[in-house]
Design a protein around this motif. Structure first.
Motif, mmCIF file in Angstrom:
data_model
loop_
_atom_site.group_PDB
_atom_site.id
_atom_site.type_symbol
_atom_site.label_atom_id
_atom_site.label_comp_id
_atom_site.label_asym_id
_atom_site.label_seq_id
_atom_site.Cartn_x
_atom_site.Cartn_y
_atom_site.Cartn_z
ATOM 1 N N TYR A 36 -16.109 -0.564 3.112
ATOM 2 C CA TYR A 36 -15.780 -1.941 2.749
ATOM 3 C C TYR A 36 -16.808 -2.881 3.363
ATOM 4 N N LEU A 38 -9.388 -7.954 8.397
ATOM 5 C CA LEU A 38 -9.133 -6.745 7.620
ATOM 6 C C LEU A 38 -8.139 -5.899 8.391
ATOM 7 N N ARG A 70 -6.313 -8.896 4.093
ATOM 8 C CA ARG A 70 -6.467 -7.769 3.191
ATOM 9 C C ARG A 70 -6.164 -6.469 3.935
ATOM 10 N N MET A 108 -1.967 -6.680 0.866
ATOM 11 C CA MET A 108 -2.243 -7.917 1.581
ATOM 12 C C MET A 108 -1.008 -8.327 2.365
ATOM 13 N N GLY A 147 -14.667 -12.675 2.396
ATOM 14 C CA GLY A 147 -13.748 -11.628 1.993
ATOM 15 C C GLY A 147 -14.232 -10.222 2.222
ATOM 16 N N HIS A 175 -4.961 -0.770 -1.970
ATOM 17 C CA HIS A 175 -5.097 -2.196 -1.706
ATOM 18 C C HIS A 175 -3.758 -2.890 -1.491
ATOM 19 N N ARG A 218 -5.984 -2.165 3.678
ATOM 20 C CA ARG A 218 -6.499 -1.010 2.964
ATOM 21 C C ARG A 218 -5.878 0.268 3.518
ATOM 22 N N THR A 275 0.811 -1.221 0.000
ATOM 23 C CA THR A 275 0.000 0.000 0.000
ATOM 24 C C THR A 275 0.843 1.269 0.000
#
Length: 264
Positions: free
Chosen positions: A236, A200, A220, A214, A244, A212, A222, A172
């Motif tokens: 989200y 998350l 995941r 990971m 997911g 985005h 953000r 990110t």
């Protein structure tokens, strides 16, 4: 399905009261909670924190926050926390909060985090006392995050979210100069998340980064710094069934004019 609204790096100060409130007032229609990923003020003063508090007080959804480096600038972080807490915000540092949302137990663990870099190109607890202290502080933040995530799991959370200001992964940061990656986050945060488990991860700080990413363990990530998402908040959709994380349509959030100057 839990709808998670998030934004960081709003950098509010005197004269900006009401800037985000019109957008935040729509949260009850499109989100179930709001996460604030640090750098909520410009220079970390009580006066600036009151502006932030006014933007989020009495919202239709719970608000959970961590502080960022700007919120520490004036050595008034306790005062900033006090103002936000008085407005009903859950301010986390090595702690977690468990919220009941639509029959789902959503746990949020938070820490500001700190610098250090990422695997293969990172600092270590070696050499001068100053360097050891630097990385030791990063490790302390990561350890606190891991303990908070573990406690939330033990308390029966159905979903767990890791909220930080500094980045846990380099993904990110794409768009930022490589030279400053070590000052934008640390792999220790991602290690803590992967070890404890999360559904998350949300962070800010990297204004020129990418939304985005990971972790190595598949969590995941953000980046919700406002210059990155370019709106008052991103939403989200997080499924308790493990299917997911999905971004809500952009029209669910409102674009606002950016502060006059953004600075990490």
């Amino acid at each position: 399905m839990i709808r998670v609204a998030a934004v960081g790096d709003i950098h509010l100060g005197p004269g900006q009261s009401g800037l985000l409130r019109p957008a935040f007032d729509t949260l009850g229609e499109c989100a179930d909670l709001l996460l604030l990923a640090g750098d909520l003020t410009r220079h970390g003063t009580r006066e600036e924190a009151r502006v932030v508090a006014g933007e989020v007080a009495g919202l239709a959804v719970p608000v959970v926050a961590v502080l960022g480096n700007h919120d520490y600038q004036s050595d008034q972080a306790p005062a900033v926390t006090e103002e936000l807490t008085a407005a009903g915000v859950h301010v986390l540092e090595g702690e977690g909060v468990l919220l009941g949302i639509n029959g789902t137990r959503v746990g949020i663990a938070g820490t500001k985090g700190f610098c250090g870099g990422f695997a293969g190109r990172c600092g270590s607890e070696f050499g001068e006392p100053e360097m050891k202290a630097f990385i030791r502080y990063t490790r302390s933040c990561a350890d606190g995050l891991g303990r908070a995530l573990n406690r939330l799991r033990e308390d029966g959370s159905d979903l767990r979210i890791a909220l930080t200001h500094f980045a846990p992964v380099p993904d990110t940061l794409a768009g930022e100069p490589l030279e400053i990656y070590p000052f934008l986050g640390s792999y220790l945060l991602a290690e803590a998340m992967d070890e404890a488990g999360a559904d998350l991860a949300v962070h800010g700080h990297a204004h020129s980064g990418t939304e985005h990413g990971m972790t190595a363990g598949g969590i995941r990530v953000r980046n919700v710094a406002m210059p990155v998402i370019d709106r008052a908040f991103a939403v989200y959709h997080l499924s308790a069934s493990g299917t997911g994380v999905h971004a809500a349509p952009p029209e669910m959030s409102w674009t606002v004019p950016p502060p006059a100057a953004w600075k990490r």
